[in-house]
Design an enzyme around this catalytic site. Structure first.
Site, short mmCIF file in Angstrom:
data_model
loop_
_atom_site.label_atom_id
_atom_site.label_comp_id
_atom_site.label_asym_id
_atom_site.label_seq_id
_atom_site.Cartn_x
_atom_site.Cartn_y
_atom_site.Cartn_z
CG ASP A 19 -1.62 -1.28 1.51
OD1 ASP A 19 -1.88 -2.02 0.55
OD2 ASP A 19 -1.90 -1.56 2.69
CD GLU A 56 -8.41 -3.40 -1.02
OE1 GLU A 56 -9.11 -3.63 -0.02
OE2 GLU A 56 -7.42 -4.10 -1.34
#
Length: 324
Positions: A36, A206
């Site tokens: 991420d 997401e």
């Protein structure tokens, strides 16, 4: 003669060493399991703020990495630790950072809450320097509830061209946008009275990210499951940060000759140049542990219509690109 010979050997060695360095694979960009990643530029340094990829109970801190050229990286350990965020206990995820008023604000998700009955969500920490140390800005989550079905994770702080700051976030296939107030302690409602406006595009899962190019708003997100082979990045373009965002297609996905599970990315633009990089994580071939994720960088290009060209994931990564 000996001096000339030795000079020739030395020159050959230097040339060989330079060639090896130039040809060196630069992906992953640094060692360790990290996911991420948010890439950003502060001053004359590139920075990456990733999730520490480990079991949830061990995700209690963030490391950061800085580089003058995208190739040589310095690790800054534990720029934020849950010891300084009393309400955050586990699953500290997906940092997003911005400088505002001489301070650095780091937004993060914590505790992986599954309902409004659990405590956690999206928090914000503040520091005087990009390398921290960061301290809790509010003493509580900034968002601690589900709105429009969006799990409060995967936050991205976005500065619009007029200086307005927005928080774009959401898991569980829903994405919201909210307007931050000046000191990042809360939100300013939109004109219709709502605080959290849903902007979910088709196939969104997401990891939202937004940037502006030539007056257009590029909204990007991750699709598929983060542990599986279908994890990927898609995007849309709109005239406003509110959308509407009509999905254009995928631009980043796995390559079974290189790595699997390529997704949850960010984008870096080099100042005063139309040069762009995509920072993302992927899983090395043969790795089956879901947390075996590493951070990589590729160049990102646009066609003559402003559409993003598909990105090929590589082991070579990017070449040196100094900021000074």
């Amino acid at each position: 003669m000996k001096h000339i010979l030795l000079s020739g050997i030395l020159l050959a060695t230097l040339v060989s060493g330079y060639a090896q360095q130039s040809d060196k694979n630069n992906n992953p960009v640094f060692e360790g399991w990290y996911a991420d990643p948010e890439g950003i530029i502060f001053g004359d340094q590139y920075w990456i703020y990733p999730t520490y990829s480990a079991p949830y109970e061990k995700q209690v801190f963030f490391d950061a990495f800085s580089s003058p050229d995208l190739v040589h990286w310095t690790k800054h350990e534990k720029v934020l630790d849950t010891a300084n965020v009393k309400w955050a206990k586990r699953a500290v995820w997906a940092p997003s950072i911005i400088e505002n008023g001489g301070k650095y604000f780091l937004f993060f998700g914590a505790n992986d809450i599954q309902s409004n009955e659990e405590y956690g969500g999206i928090g914000v920490a503040v520091a005087d320097r990009p390398e921290g140390p960061f301290r809790d800005h509010l003493g509580k989550p900034l968002i601690d509830k589900f709105y429009n079905g969006a799990q409060p994770i995967d936050q991205f702080v976005f500065r619009d061209a007029d200086g307005t700051h927005y928080l774009i976030y959401g898991g569980w296939k829903h994405c919201n946008i909210a307007k931050l107030n000046e000191d990042f302690t809360g939100f300013i409602p939109f004109d219709n009275g709502e605080t959290f406006r849903e902007v979910t595009p088709e196939n969104y899962v997401e990891g939202p990210f937004m940037f502006i190019r030539d007056g257009k708003y590029y909204f990007m997100w991750s699709e598929g499951g983060w542990t599986g082979p279908d994890y990927s990045v898609a995007y849309a373009i709109a005239d406003s940060p509110m959308g509407p965002f009509k999905r254009i297609g995928k631009i980043l996905q796995q390559d079974m000759d290189i790595a699997t599970g390529a997704g949850h990315h960010s984008v870096i633009k080099v100042p005063e140049k139309d040069r762009w990089y995509i920072v993302y994580h992927r899983r090395p071939l043969g790795e089956t542990d879901r947390n075996s994720r590493e951070t990589c960088i590729e160049e990102m290009h646009f066609d003559e219509d402003g559409l993003i060209r598909p990105v090929k994931i590589t082991d070579e990564g990017v070449k040196s690109d100094p900021l000074r």
